[in-house]
Design a protein around this motif. Sequence first.
Motif, mmCIF file in Angstrom:
data_model
loop_
_atom_site.group_PDB
_atom_site.id
_atom_site.type_symbol
_atom_site.label_atom_id
_atom_site.label_comp_id
_atom_site.label_asym_id
_atom_site.label_seq_id
_atom_site.Cartn_x
_atom_site.Cartn_y
_atom_site.Cartn_z
ATOM 1 N N LEU A 7 4.863 7.390 -0.888
ATOM 2 C CA LEU A 7 3.607 6.671 -1.085
ATOM 3 C C LEU A 7 3.676 5.285 -0.463
ATOM 4 C CD1 LEU A 7 2.778 7.720 -4.747
ATOM 5 C CD2 LEU A 7 1.535 8.373 -2.675
ATOM 6 N N LEU A 8 4.803 4.608 -0.645
ATOM 7 C CA LEU A 8 4.982 3.287 -0.054
ATOM 8 C C LEU A 8 4.873 3.365 1.470
ATOM 9 C CD1 LEU A 8 5.689 0.265 -0.187
ATOM 10 C CD2 LEU A 8 8.099 0.928 -0.228
ATOM 11 N N ALA A 9 5.483 4.369 2.061
ATOM 12 C CA ALA A 9 5.425 4.519 3.513
ATOM 13 C C ALA A 9 3.988 4.731 3.987
ATOM 14 C CB ALA A 9 6.307 5.684 3.952
ATOM 15 N N ALA A 10 3.249 5.574 3.295
ATOM 16 C CA ALA A 10 1.860 5.843 3.686
ATOM 17 C C ALA A 10 0.987 4.606 3.505
ATOM 18 C CB ALA A 10 1.307 7.005 2.871
ATOM 19 N N GLU A 11 1.155 3.921 2.388
ATOM 20 C CA GLU A 11 0.357 2.724 2.115
ATOM 21 C C GLU A 11 0.691 1.605 3.095
ATOM 22 O OE1 GLU A 11 0.218 3.779 -2.656
ATOM 23 O OE2 GLU A 11 1.596 2.260 -1.909
ATOM 24 N N ALA A 12 1.971 1.466 3.405
ATOM 25 C CA ALA A 12 2.385 0.427 4.354
ATOM 26 C C ALA A 12 1.805 0.705 5.743
ATOM 27 C CB ALA A 12 3.907 0.342 4.415
ATOM 28 N N ASN A 13 1.739 1.980 6.132
ATOM 29 C CA ASN A 13 1.137 2.311 7.433
ATOM 30 C C ASN A 13 -0.325 1.910 7.481
ATOM 31 O OD1 ASN A 13 3.250 3.294 8.960
ATOM 32 N ND2 ASN A 13 3.077 5.347 8.122
ATOM 33 N N ALA A 14 -1.030 2.098 6.387
ATOM 34 C CA ALA A 14 -2.443 1.701 6.343
ATOM 35 C C ALA A 14 -2.577 0.186 6.490
ATOM 36 C CB ALA A 14 -3.084 2.170 5.041
ATOM 37 N N VAL A 15 -1.702 -0.568 5.834
ATOM 38 C CA VAL A 15 -1.740 -2.030 5.932
ATOM 39 C C VAL A 15 -1.376 -2.469 7.350
ATOM 40 C CG1 VAL A 15 -0.624 -4.165 5.145
ATOM 41 C CG2 VAL A 15 -1.369 -2.468 3.490
ATOM 42 N N ARG A 66 5.198 -1.791 -3.618
ATOM 43 C CA ARG A 66 3.890 -1.128 -3.584
ATOM 44 C C ARG A 66 2.798 -2.053 -4.108
ATOM 45 N NH1 ARG A 66 3.412 4.328 -6.173
ATOM 46 N NH2 ARG A 66 1.479 4.292 -4.996
ATOM 47 N N GLN A 67 3.125 -2.904 -5.078
ATOM 48 C CA GLN A 67 2.145 -3.875 -5.570
ATOM 49 C C GLN A 67 1.774 -4.860 -4.456
ATOM 50 O OE1 GLN A 67 4.174 -5.532 -8.959
ATOM 51 N NE2 GLN A 67 3.142 -4.159 -10.395
ATOM 52 N N HIS A 68 2.765 -5.328 -3.738
ATOM 53 C CA HIS A 68 2.508 -6.257 -2.628
ATOM 54 C C HIS A 68 1.656 -5.586 -1.548
ATOM 55 C CE1 HIS A 68 5.012 -9.589 -3.897
ATOM 56 N NE2 HIS A 68 6.052 -8.790 -4.066
ATOM 57 N N VAL A 69 1.987 -4.351 -1.227
ATOM 58 C CA VAL A 69 1.249 -3.623 -0.194
ATOM 59 C C VAL A 69 -0.199 -3.410 -0.630
ATOM 60 C CG1 VAL A 69 1.085 -1.392 1.000
ATOM 61 C CG2 VAL A 69 3.293 -2.544 0.818
#
Length: 93
Positions: A7-15, A66-69
Motif C-alpha cells: 500500500l505504501l508503494a502504491a500511495e507513494a507512486n501516486a504522490v 503512510r501517514q506522511h504520504v
Amino acid sequence: MFNPLMLLAAEANAVIALRMMKLMRGGRSARREANLMVSEKINAAFEATASLVAGASGDEIVHRYRQHVAKNAKRLSGQGRNLLLKRTRRRRK
C-alpha cells in the motif's frame, strides 16, 4: 507487514506523480515543492531512525510513512486547499 508495504508503494507512486506534475509546471510553487520534498525526505529518515532506536517495529514505521504520504497526497491534490476555500467563504458570509 507485506500488505502495508505494498500500500505504501502504491500511495507513494501516486504522490510522485502529483509532485512531478507540479514540478513540470515550474515557477515559484515548483521550487517550493522541490525544497519541501528534500526536507521531508531528510526529516522522515531522521524520524524513522529515531523510532528504530527507540524500539519501534517495522509496521509502526511503515504506518508513520503512510501517514506522511497521505498528508502529501491530500496537499498536492488540492483537497486541503478546497477545504480552506470553503472555510474562507463561510467566514465572509
